[in-house]
Motif scaffolding. Sequence first.
Motif, PDB file in Angstrom:
ATOM      1  N   ALA A  99       0.829  -1.208   0.000  1.00  0.00           N
ATOM      2  CA  ALA A  99       0.000   0.000   0.000  1.00  0.00           C
ATOM      3  C   ALA A  99       0.860   1.254   0.000  1.00  0.00           C
ATOM      4  O   ALA A  99       0.586   2.213  -0.713  1.00  0.00           O
ATOM      5  N   LEU A 100       1.945   1.226   0.794  1.00  0.00           N
ATOM      6  CA  LEU A 100       2.818   2.397   0.892  1.00  0.00           C
ATOM      7  C   LEU A 100       3.609   2.598  -0.400  1.00  0.00           C
ATOM      8  O   LEU A 100       3.656   3.698  -0.948  1.00  0.00           O
ATOM      9  N   GLY A 101       4.196   1.506  -0.896  1.00  0.00           N
ATOM     10  CA  GLY A 101       5.011   1.589  -2.110  1.00  0.00           C
ATOM     11  C   GLY A 101       4.205   2.109  -3.293  1.00  0.00           C
ATOM     12  O   GLY A 101       4.592   3.075  -3.955  1.00  0.00           O
ATOM     13  N   HIS A 102       3.058   1.486  -3.534  1.00  0.00           N
ATOM     14  CA  HIS A 102       2.234   1.922  -4.654  1.00  0.00           C
ATOM     15  C   HIS A 102       1.581   3.270  -4.365  1.00  0.00           C
ATOM     16  O   HIS A 102       1.245   4.004  -5.289  1.00  0.00           O
ATOM     17  N   GLY A 103       1.424   3.586  -3.062  1.00  0.00           N
ATOM     18  CA  GLY A 103       0.898   4.903  -2.680  1.00  0.00           C
ATOM     19  C   GLY A 103       1.848   6.005  -3.128  1.00  0.00           C
ATOM     20  O   GLY A 103       1.428   7.063  -3.589  1.00  0.00           O
ATOM     21  N   LEU A 104       3.160   5.748  -3.019  1.00  0.00           N
ATOM     22  CA  LEU A 104       4.144   6.734  -3.462  1.00  0.00           C
ATOM     23  C   LEU A 104       3.993   7.000  -4.957  1.00  0.00           C
ATOM     24  O   LEU A 104       4.086   8.143  -5.409  1.00  0.00           O
ATOM     25  N   LEU A 105       3.733   5.917  -5.726  1.00  0.00           N
ATOM     26  CA  LEU A 105       3.536   6.089  -7.170  1.00  0.00           C
ATOM     27  C   LEU A 105       2.311   6.943  -7.460  1.00  0.00           C
ATOM     28  O   LEU A 105       2.292   7.731  -8.401  1.00  0.00           O
ATOM     29  N   VAL A 106       1.265   6.778  -6.628  1.00  0.00           N
ATOM     30  CA  VAL A 106       0.063   7.596  -6.812  1.00  0.00           C
ATOM     31  C   VAL A 106       0.419   9.071  -6.649  1.00  0.00           C
ATOM     32  O   VAL A 106       0.014   9.925  -7.441  1.00  0.00           O
ATOM     33  N   VAL A 107       1.231   9.368  -5.627  1.00  0.00           N
ATOM     34  CA  VAL A 107       1.627  10.750  -5.386  1.00  0.00           C
ATOM     35  C   VAL A 107       2.443  11.275  -6.575  1.00  0.00           C
ATOM     36  O   VAL A 107       2.202  12.372  -7.084  1.00  0.00           O
ATOM     37  N   LEU A 108       3.396  10.454  -7.029  1.00  0.00           N
ATOM     38  CA  LEU A 108       4.290  10.893  -8.109  1.00  0.00           C
ATOM     39  C   LEU A 108       3.552  11.099  -9.430  1.00  0.00           C
ATOM     40  O   LEU A 108       3.952  11.923 -10.248  1.00  0.00           O
ATOM     41  N   THR A 109       2.450  10.326  -9.648  1.00  0.00           N
ATOM     42  CA  THR A 109       1.728  10.458 -10.915  1.00  0.00           C
ATOM     43  C   THR A 109       0.518  11.382 -10.777  1.00  0.00           C
ATOM     44  O   THR A 109      -0.369  11.373 -11.618  1.00  0.00           O
ATOM     45  N   LEU A 110       0.490  12.135  -9.674  1.00  0.00           N
ATOM     46  CA  LEU A 110      -0.623  13.060  -9.421  1.00  0.00           C
ATOM     47  C   LEU A 110      -1.966  12.336  -9.432  1.00  0.00           C
ATOM     48  O   LEU A 110      -2.952  12.837  -9.961  1.00  0.00           O
ATOM     49  N   GLY A 111      -1.984  11.140  -8.902  1.00  0.00           N
ATOM     50  CA  GLY A 111      -3.248  10.418  -8.739  1.00  0.00           C
ATOM     51  C   GLY A 111      -3.598   9.483  -9.880  1.00  0.00           C
ATOM     52  O   GLY A 111      -4.505   8.669  -9.754  1.00  0.00           O
ATOM     53  N   LEU A 112      -2.885   9.580 -11.003  1.00  0.00           N
ATOM     54  CA  LEU A 112      -3.258   8.762 -12.172  1.00  0.00           C
ATOM     55  C   LEU A 112      -3.064   7.265 -11.926  1.00  0.00           C
ATOM     56  O   LEU A 112      -3.703   6.435 -12.542  1.00  0.00           O
ATOM     57  N   TYR A 113      -2.163   6.941 -10.997  1.00  0.00           N
ATOM     58  CA  TYR A 113      -1.857   5.532 -10.739  1.00  0.00           C
ATOM     59  C   TYR A 113      -2.893   4.889  -9.814  1.00  0.00           C
ATOM     60  O   TYR A 113      -2.877   3.695  -9.575  1.00  0.00           O
ATOM     61  N   TRP A 114      -3.801   5.715  -9.287  1.00  0.00           N
ATOM     62  CA  TRP A 114      -4.704   5.292  -8.206  1.00  0.00           C
ATOM     63  C   TRP A 114      -5.435   3.986  -8.496  1.00  0.00           C
ATOM     64  O   TRP A 114      -5.468   3.085  -7.668  1.00  0.00           O
ATOM     65  N   THR A 115      -6.040   3.892  -9.689  1.00  0.00           N
ATOM     66  CA  THR A 115      -6.874   2.719  -9.963  1.00  0.00           C
ATOM     67  C   THR A 115      -6.031   1.451 -10.134  1.00  0.00           C
ATOM     68  O   THR A 115      -6.446   0.362  -9.762  1.00  0.00           O
ATOM     69  N   ILE A 116      -4.803   1.621 -10.667  1.00  0.00           N
ATOM     70  CA  ILE A 116      -3.901   0.459 -10.797  1.00  0.00           C
ATOM     71  C   ILE A 116      -3.596  -0.069  -9.400  1.00  0.00           C
ATOM     72  O   ILE A 116      -3.697  -1.268  -9.123  1.00  0.00           O
ATOM     73  N   ARG A 117      -3.247   0.847  -8.510  1.00  0.00           N
ATOM     74  CA  ARG A 117      -2.906   0.469  -7.144  1.00  0.00           C
ATOM     75  C   ARG A 117      -4.105  -0.167  -6.454  1.00  0.00           C
ATOM     76  O   ARG A 117      -3.978  -1.193  -5.787  1.00  0.00           O
ATOM     77  N   ARG A 118      -5.280   0.400  -6.624  1.00  0.00           N
ATOM     78  CA  ARG A 118      -6.470  -0.111  -5.963  1.00  0.00           C
ATOM     79  C   ARG A 118      -6.663  -1.593  -6.270  1.00  0.00           C
ATOM     80  O   ARG A 118      -6.949  -2.390  -5.391  1.00  0.00           O
ATOM     81  N   HIS A 119      -6.473  -1.951  -7.551  1.00  0.00           N
ATOM     82  CA  HIS A 119      -6.741  -3.345  -7.913  1.00  0.00           C
ATOM     83  C   HIS A 119      -5.594  -4.281  -7.539  1.00  0.00           C
ATOM     84  O   HIS A 119      -5.810  -5.469  -7.330  1.00  0.00           O
ATOM     85  N   ILE A 120      -4.391  -3.721  -7.413  1.00  0.00           N
ATOM     86  CA  ILE A 120      -3.287  -4.537  -6.878  1.00  0.00           C
ATOM     87  C   ILE A 120      -3.590  -4.887  -5.422  1.00  0.00           C
ATOM     88  O   ILE A 120      -3.443  -6.030  -4.992  1.00  0.00           O
TER      89      ILE A 120
END
Lengths: 359, 327
Positions: free
Chosen positions: B156-177
């Motif tokens: 959750a933390l690792g992929h959360g960082l990606l969400v921050v870096l992509t300005l939220g665009l990564y959110w749905t990818i992370r959610r399903h992971i």
Amino acid sequence: MYEGTYTDGASAVRHRVRVTVTMNRLHITGEAGHTLDEWSFSGLRLAEDIYGSDQPVRLAHREKGEARLFFSSQEILDRLIVQAPGLRRRRSLKRRILVQSGIALAALGILLTVLLAALPYAADRLARFVPPWWENSIGVGFMAALEEQFPTCAGPGGRAALASLARRIAGARGDLHGIRIRVLQSRVPNAFALPGGYIGIFEGLIRFAESPEELAGVLAHEMAHVAHRHPMKSIIRQSGYRMIFHVMAGDASVLGSSAAKITETLLNLSFTREAEQESDRTSIDMLNRAGINSNGLPQFLSRLHKADARETSRGGYFSTHPAPEERAQSMRGWVRDGSAAMTADEWKAVRRMCRVAEF
Amino acid sequence: MQTHPPETQSARRMNQHANLGDLFLIHLVNIALKWVTLNIYHFWGKTRIREYLWSQQSYDGDRFEYSGRGMELFMGFIKAVAAMIVLSLAASILLPQVGDMLDLAFILPVAAFSAVGYFLMALAGYTARGYLLSRTRWRSIRFAQGGSAAGYAGLALGHGLLVVLTLGLYWTIRRHILLQYKINNTWLGRTGFVYDGNGKDLFGKFLVSYLLTIPTLGLCWYWYMARDAEYVAAHTRLQNVRFRLTYTGGQLLWLRASNLFLSIVTFGLAYPWVTLRNIRFLFDHLHFEGRLDYELVLQSIEEAPKTGEGLAEIFGFSGSFLGLGRI
């Protein structure tokens, strides 16, 4: 004979069963007429409480692990309640209320111990671990917010007079040399200490003071708060209380959270009382040691108390400094005469500090 | 001409038998007892509500069973408080020194603090979900959660960082992971739930919502969440059973808005009503296809956790599970 279903706890297969109640046990037979299990009355219990009359009965047994018996009708209960002690206990309201109030009292005891003893102790300990730069940054934040609301009085002569008075009061105490005093424009006759050695005095308090000794008394009192690190301790305590109450008022019910608020306020008030007494004692000691007439603080308190009784001003001194008469009384035993706190010129400059900004 | 749905279809639904009056009464007694005990009763009250709700929900004719105890929640809470005190003590000693050393006085401690806080929240959520599952039974069979809470929190933390870096665009990818981790680690006895969804499938719709956020004042997200829920259900399996969740964004928006309104006008006293409405909404739109082979649904031999949800209590939330209510 009662019809029901049975799961054996090993698989999710549901068996239709007939249950006969004998002298001391339930006899469970399958559809083909073979015996599936026998449950003795001792150890029999309801898997959950029964609320409505249409709720099925689910029975469990101490020795049968996760096996369960279901009955869609509650008929069997009327029969079992007489014989099975486990069911009787679960259904007896009186006993349950007794047990619950016992648990509630024990819990209350634990909570009170935590709130009244453990948490304050931990907070006082923790305050020592807060490094100065951190405490200072908290004070700076508070002060900046206050200065936005109340303009600072900048009269230079007055500032110098207050600073030299503070130096005299501090005397040899090195921990009070970094104190920073601000006079803020507000009619409220009050003063306060913040983390990081900031002391704020409202203009209203200077106006109300009749002599520099009264002002010196109040200043010494606030400096004593700083010496005891009361502001930091209070912040840590309050966040501790808040965390506990926040957690326990988990659901958003207004009733629960207002109960928590009231308790929190009461707890803070009791802390304030202790801290005030501690600071009174220290401030009189500091004034005596500095050779300044220490009659000022009790004098100021009883005068303000009388004025306050006539017109209850909200947000005044006693909203943050409780029990004035008691405090003045106990201080009268410690006070000593001494020299004046300021020269007449200094006192005049302090009284005029806010004029500069006013016009 | 009126047609009745075939027996099997109505049997393969989640059914709700709870009575608003009963739940309201339990809620009121809870509030009163919490008053008397300065809120300590919280843990027992919560348990009572769950016991009631679980026992009033059924699938295929059999009701669920909740076997958690108030004392377990209380002990879990005490443990978590102790852990937090130790942690904050450590933080108050370590953080300033690290900050002084690198002369990044503010940024570093704040960043470290938020990361640790976020990690703990994810950890708390996963642990609470595990407790809730382990105390839920259906036809004698315990639910369970595998995996590791630390593993989940790390993810959750690792992929959360990606969400921050992509300005939220990564959110749905992370959610399903994260959903994959959670659902694939959910068990009914020894039978595992399986999830094979991937956020990439929803990325197009996600992007549309992302771009429409400001022009629609964020309301477009209700439609997105309805699609997302449908997708999650369709990609989840339990043995022979598949799931179908069919509500529209409009229906979801109406539910949320009316619940919010109810809560506000009653100062939160409508909590039982809101809870039942949420459950009913879910059950009305949840369909099951295929039937469990009950002979193969066997009890797990693994031990369940002894205490529960302590850390989650501190963060003010608790586990939710298969829509049996966020209680």
